[in-house]
Structure formats: C-alpha cells, structure tokens
Design an enzyme around this catalytic site. Sequence first.
Site, PDB file in Angstrom:
ATOM      1  N   CYS A 178       0.845  -1.203   0.000  1.00 38.28           N
ATOM      2  CA  CYS A 178       0.000   0.000   0.000  1.00 38.28           C
ATOM      3  C   CYS A 178       0.871   1.241   0.000  1.00 38.28           C
ATOM      4  CB  CYS A 178      -0.902   0.011   1.222  1.00 38.28           C
ATOM      5  SG  CYS A 178      -1.896  -1.463   1.355  1.00 38.28           S
ATOM      6  N   VAL A 179       1.603   1.477  -1.064  1.00 39.86           N
ATOM      7  CA  VAL A 179       2.473   2.661  -1.083  1.00 39.86           C
ATOM      8  C   VAL A 179       2.018   3.656  -2.142  1.00 39.86           C
ATOM      9  CG1 VAL A 179       4.486   1.480  -0.183  1.00 39.86           C
ATOM     10  CG2 VAL A 179       4.086   1.541  -2.653  1.00 39.86           C
TER      11      VAL A 179
END
Lengths: 306, 105, 531
Positions: free
Chosen positions: B104-105
């Site tokens: 989740c970047v």
Amino acid sequence: MRIFLAILTYFSYIFIIAMYTIKAAKYLKLPVHLRWELYPVMHEENYQYGGSYFEQVDWWTRIRQKRYLRGFLFLLKEYFVLGEYFQKHKAYWYFLYPWHIGFILIITFHILCFFGAVAMVFGITISSSSQSITGIVFYYAILFTGVVSFVTGAFGSVGLLIKRIYDENLKQYATPLHYFTYIFTFLIFISGFYAWYFIDPTLSEYREFWKGLITFKFIDVGCGAATHIILFNLFLVYLPYTRSMHYITRFFGFCLIRWDDEPNMRGGKLERKLQALLNQKVSWSAAHIKSGKTWGEQVEEPKMRS
Amino acid sequence: MAKTTLGGIEMEIDEDGFIQEPDKWNKEIAEDIAKLESAYPMTEEHWKLVNYLRDYFLKYEIAPPIRMLVKQTGLDLKKIYQLFPGGPAKGACKIAGLPKPTGCV
Amino acid sequence: MKIEDISKKSEQLITIKPEDLMPLPYPYDTPDADPAMRELTQDQKNRYEASLDGVLAIGIPKPETKEIEEELIRKFLSGLAKLLTKENNWTFLQPLLHSLEYCVKCQICNDSCPVYVASGKQEIYRPTYRPEILRRIINKYLKKQSTLSLKLTGSDIELNWTLIARLAELSYRCTLCRRCAQVCPLGVDNGLISHEIRKIFSQEMGIAPKELHESGTVQQLKVGSSTGITPKALGNIISFMEDEIEEKTGKKIKIPVDKEGADILLLHNAGEFMAWPENTEAFAIIFEAAGINWTLSSELVGYDAVNYGVWYDDFQFAKIALRHAEVAKALKVKKISVGECGHAHKAMMVIADRILTGDLNIPRESAIPLLADLVINNKIKLDPGRNNFPITLHDPCNMVRLMGIVEPQRQILRKICPQFREMEPHGVDNYCCGGGSGFAIIQSMNFPDWRSAISGRVKLKQVLETFQDVISPDIPKYVCAPCSNCKGQIRDLFNYYSVFEKCNIFYGGLVELIANAMVDIEKPFIEWEWH
C-alpha cells in the site's frame, strides 16, 4: 370430489410445512461462519447511525446491551411496508406491495378459516347477524382478509407480470418461472374473487369446508370455491420450489449473518465450535494450501527472532 | 513477462518495464531505460538520485521512502519530476533497476 | 448484451466509451475533462486474457494448449464444488448459500453500486451479474439439472474457458464495498459472491493478481511486509522518522520498538512508513504527548498490519492473522491497536475474530476511539484555529459499513476542524474510494486508469460536490481519509484528474490534523507541498 379436495388440502399443508421445516433445518445446521456483518446492526446501542461496540476503547471490558426485540420488530415491520422498495423503486413497489399484501392476507384468511371452523365446532355461528360477538368478528375478519387479498393479489400479479416484461432491468434477469408464478398467483386470487363475487358473497362455503376438514365430515363445495381451493393447494405444493422461503430465511439472514456481531471470547461456547471447525481437513489444491491437512495445520511454525 | 535488449544484453522486464534481475543492472542498462523514461541524457543530478537509490537498495533490499530520498539527496519533489517525468517510483526507481514498489504505497 | 454472452468468444465483451461515463461536476463538466484511458498494447492482448473489458487486474496468461485449457475448466468446477462444502468453506458457507439461493432478482441493489453507475450502467458490472453466472453454472454443471428445468429457471449457460477467464477478471471489478448488500431487503450479499469467486481462483487454481498474492501476502509472510520492508530497513526508517519529528517539532522522541509488556502494540499499514511517514510520526507525537505506554514491533509481519488475504484467500488471510497475534503474544502486550488502515481494521477485529482461539485471541481495537478520547477529553492541548480550512471526511468502507466505527473520527474533526463538512452520503452509507479490495495496490498495465475513471468516479464526484462553493484553487482544502488504501487511491485519482492543480484539494490522514493542531508544535505539521 369431496374426498379428493380434503385429501389434497391435507396433503398440501403437510407438504409445505414439512418442506419448509427441512429447508429451515438445513439452513440452521450450517456451520458458524466468519463474521461478515453489515452496519447498522439493529440490536446495537447506536443503531441509528450504524455505530458498533468497536467505537469504544477497551470494548471487550464493557457490558453490552443487545436489543434483539428492536431487530425483530424492524424485520416484522418490513413485511408490511417493504420500505426499501418504496424508497428506491416506487414503480415496482406499487405492484410488489399489493402482491405481498395479497399473500399475507390470504394466509391470514386461511388461518382465520381454520379458527373460525374451530369456533363453529364449539357452536358459535359465524355470520353478520350472529348472537355471538366472536361470530361477528370472525365473519367480518374472514370476509375482509379474503376479499382484500383477492383484489390486491390479483392486481399485484398482473402488475408484476407487466413490470417484468417491460422493465429492461427486470426483463434481462426474468425466467419462465417468474412469469409462470405471476400467472399462477393471478389465477388463485382471481378464482377466489370470482367465487366470492359471483357465487358465495358471505364466504359461508369456505367456512363449512374448513369445518368439514377439522371434523372429518367433508362437504361438497361449488365449482368456484373448488377451483380456488385446488389452485391454492397446488400453490402450497409449488411454493417450496420457489424462492418463497425468503419470507423465513430473511430472518435467518439478518440475525445469523448481517447482524451477527457476536465476539469470540476465550473459553466460550463459540470458541469450542470454532476449534472443531478448524480441525476439518481441507482439499483445496492451490500450491500454497496443504491439501489433506486441517485448517489449523496450514500455518507454518512461528519463527520468532527473539 | 517480456524480454527486451537493454545495455546490449537481453533482459527480462515486467509489463511496466521494471527489470526482473536487479543484480544484472549496470550503467548502460540504466541509460537505456532512461531513454524510454524521457530522462535521457542523464546528467549528474540524475546519477545522484539513481546512485542514491541503488546504494539504499543494496543495503536494505528496498527503495527508500520518498521523503527520505528528498531529504538525503537535497532534490525536491518538483526537481525529481523534472528529472524523471515518470516520478520517483515509476521513473527513478525503474532506471536504478529496483523492483516495482509493492504493497500500500 | 445478453447474460449468456459471457461465454461467446469475441475480442471484448464490452467497450466503455467516454460518453458512457457518469458526468462529473465543475471543473470536470466538459466532454474533454476525462483523460483517455490507456488501452492495452496488441502484444499484451495477445498474451493475456483481456476479452472482458480490455482492462487487466490479474492478467491471466492465455493457455498454451487445449489440454491446459481443459484442465483449467476442470479445476474451476472442482473449486466451485469445494466452495459449497463445509469442510473447505465453513468460513463463508452460510452467507454464500443464502446469497445464492434467495436473490429474487428485483435489481433494487443496482444503483447502489458505484462501479455500475459510474460506468454508465454496463451490464457486466451490475451487482447481480456475477451471481447470476455462478448460479447458472452451479445449476447446470454441479446440480446437473435437466434441460427442462434449466430452461424454466433460466439457467442455461455454456461453461468454457472464455467464460472462466472473463469471470476471473470480473471478480476484480467489484470493490467489495457491499453497498449492494446493505440495501437488499432479503439479506442477499452480491459483494460476497465476488469475494467467493476470487477464492475459487486463488485457492484452487492459484490465480490471483500478483500484487495481492505473490508480492502481497507471500512477500509479507516471507520478508515481513508486502512493501518489501525488512526488519533492517524498518530500523533505518524509524530513525529517519525520529529525525523528521525532531526537525519538524523540536521534540526528541524515541519511538519504542519491541518494548515487552507495553500496553499497546500499535500496528500500522507498512505503506505508511514508505509513502506517508508523517502519519506514523503523528501517531508517535500524539502518543508521546498523551503518555501512552506503547510499542511498535520489528518482528516479521509484526510491523505490517495489512492482510490482503481478506480480499481473495481465506488461507493466506488466516496465516497472516495468526502471525499478528503471535507477535503480540510474544511481546506480552495488553492489546493490539490498529492505525489508519481500513482493511486491517476489519481483518484483525472482525474477520480474524473467529480464527484466533485460546491465548492467541488477544484483545484488538481501533486506534481511532483512543484518539477521540485524547482529543475530546483534552488530554493533549489543541488549537482548532490551526486547521481552519475547508475539510471533509472520506469514510473507509471497512471502518463504517463493515464494522460500525462511525462517530469517533467525527468527534475529532468536529472538535479540531472549524470548517469540517460532511460529504453526501457518508457514514455507513458512504461510497468506496474506488480502491477497495486491493484495487489501490494493483498498479499494473491499464488497471490504474480504470480505477480512477470508473471505480473512483463517484468518490471524485462527491468530493467535488462537497467543495463546490470553495472550489477555487486559491482556497486550500483537505480530504481526510483515515486509511492507507484509500489514501493511495485518492492520490492516484487526484493525479489522474490533476485535482490538486485545478482545485487545490489535498488529502491526508486523521492524526496529521491532530498533530497540526497541537499548540506546543510551532510549525504547521501538515506540509501542503507534499500532495
């Protein structure tokens, strides 16, 4: 004819009760599942905005008050309102609502016929000019539920049939059985209406027929009433093969799935059930799953550094 | 997975052009990727960033957080986007031969 | 398009045209306001199964031989059969059967689906479409109903590889937001069906988007985080965070790591460390100021709260959930608290609740009620004047509709943001950001365009409508999204439409706003240039 009608009626009632019971038992016997609730959960304190006990710090230390009655009443009310449809699809509700009211009332009508028959056995005369208040109440209640169900049900059946044919969204997913059901229910309601309007305006034939059923002194009824009785009985036999169980499973679905927010506590009953379920062997065949091992054995040994 | 020639050797790349064998990375490969990423010719500032990413990756097996990158190279985000129109992850990291960012970047 | 067309071979089952898309408000109310969605290259179309809508979330390679194709069909059916047994799927069997058996096809759920509505009501995105396909396959191929019965129940369908490959992709066109389930008067849950279809592909056929499985759950279990952060890298990032905190606030804070016996093990989505360290820094600043006894973990998986298994695979889910619990147990903490990550909230508190037994059933809660307690009861000194800009709240589906955490975040915003305004609808009726169920992290090929233009479209519309009176780029505005996934999606969505440039709308988390209002920090904590 007399005997045939009676046997068919007994059979239909026993059949639908047995089938519904089997189906309900099957549903209820399914194992407890992972939580998958949806808010608002009606028995929660902050149900108005959909809040849950997770809104509290250290929620597991607080005593929860679950208001099951609120959920129950909500579900019950919806039977008589169909509010979601009223809000989201009014054009559909105009037909769906009378159709459902037709069902609710026709069932009530039969229940009243049964109890009316019991009353008659006890010597109460059921008519508008009966000496007994009970007799008068039964008379009007039976007449009212019967006639209103015939009218609303027939109207709803035709309306839904038309709606399914002409509404693009509904049509795409409609099946021959949908159409058959609408026509079938129309015939039931309209035959009842016909029998009442043209042949038996006080519905005395029905009451006598029911009295016969519970005293085993079967009577003959006229063609109109007989047609309606046969159709209704066949409908009872047909119902378990449709999605009609939703009347009951809706309760299950809301109570056991959508509102099931019961936390699993250490040493609790739920935990024991879960442990048994985790001990079942699985047979999925993807590479990351150990086929033939239990759920509990899927996890690798912990590799803690410290 | 597709194959393409970068820096004169055949390299495996993923659908978004990230090389699949970071060990094989060299300057020629970087320059060839830079051509595809509109970051060519590579100036000293390009190399400053790419080398920083490369060193961090060799040490920690991952790209640094963008804020760290900005602070430690002294190049602000705007400048990074000027140098690498694809941005720090899809542009600079790709040229530095790092794997595509995940999670989740 | 007819329902059964899904098994008919064609280059693409549907093509979404720009004019189909739901209109957007100002300044996107012109025909050319939408960027053109990238198309796959011919080469990609040749190699992958892309015949659903020309978009790839999974990217299944085309089977090389007829035999492989037939094997895949067999496996799909065996997987479907397993899905309906209690040994293999007790986890969701009752909800699944309920939804398969009691849908009356009234279509009342249709318009609650943001994907269906935003796409201009494409038949394949209709919430009832996937369940209908699955039901037909079950009736024909598992229950083996007679031809007459199939005709009467409208269950005729041809099961072939074309259908299966399309269905796989189609299960990744639903964000599992479950708005459709919420409006169903019969308790049917069509979102669940997408979840269960994904499980057939992952648990039986080994097919899942790479970002979710290979570089997601598998990487997390192996190296510690789906971001690839190793314990060593974590150490470096934490000292960087400490430096940043000092630089920004003048406070010297030692971020506690692996502190045995702490009250709270705080679990962040590790994406925060990489992309939004200001969020994890704000947590540290606030917890320090409030004197909370807390710690982070540097154990494998113990520093990454994510659990992508919740979207596609019960087994990967369970492995990660257990690992989280083991880490907390080894640290002997009193409880686990989850930071701003929606799916980790639901995964850890709701879904894992019936996987964790015995001493692994460690109390788990959301950090948001705790933060609300600090703010409401003035346990830290705050000046709302510092947050004096228009601000709205995006509700992560997992927190509101799926677990009922609705008010605490609002209590905070009402107290510290004078210009807080709700978007409509909100709370349990919210719309998904468009990045739910793993979409936000699927970055390959043209999927990011799809999730900006289609699945995020309703969210963009909501945000723009909420700020219509202050839409001018002269006025800075803030969308508070207390979830890493939502933030990633909103970032991509805003970039796709140049929202920051055109409207000056910034996005960020919740704790940043609290830190920004702290009176003993001189400089503003929120740095608007980091959009």
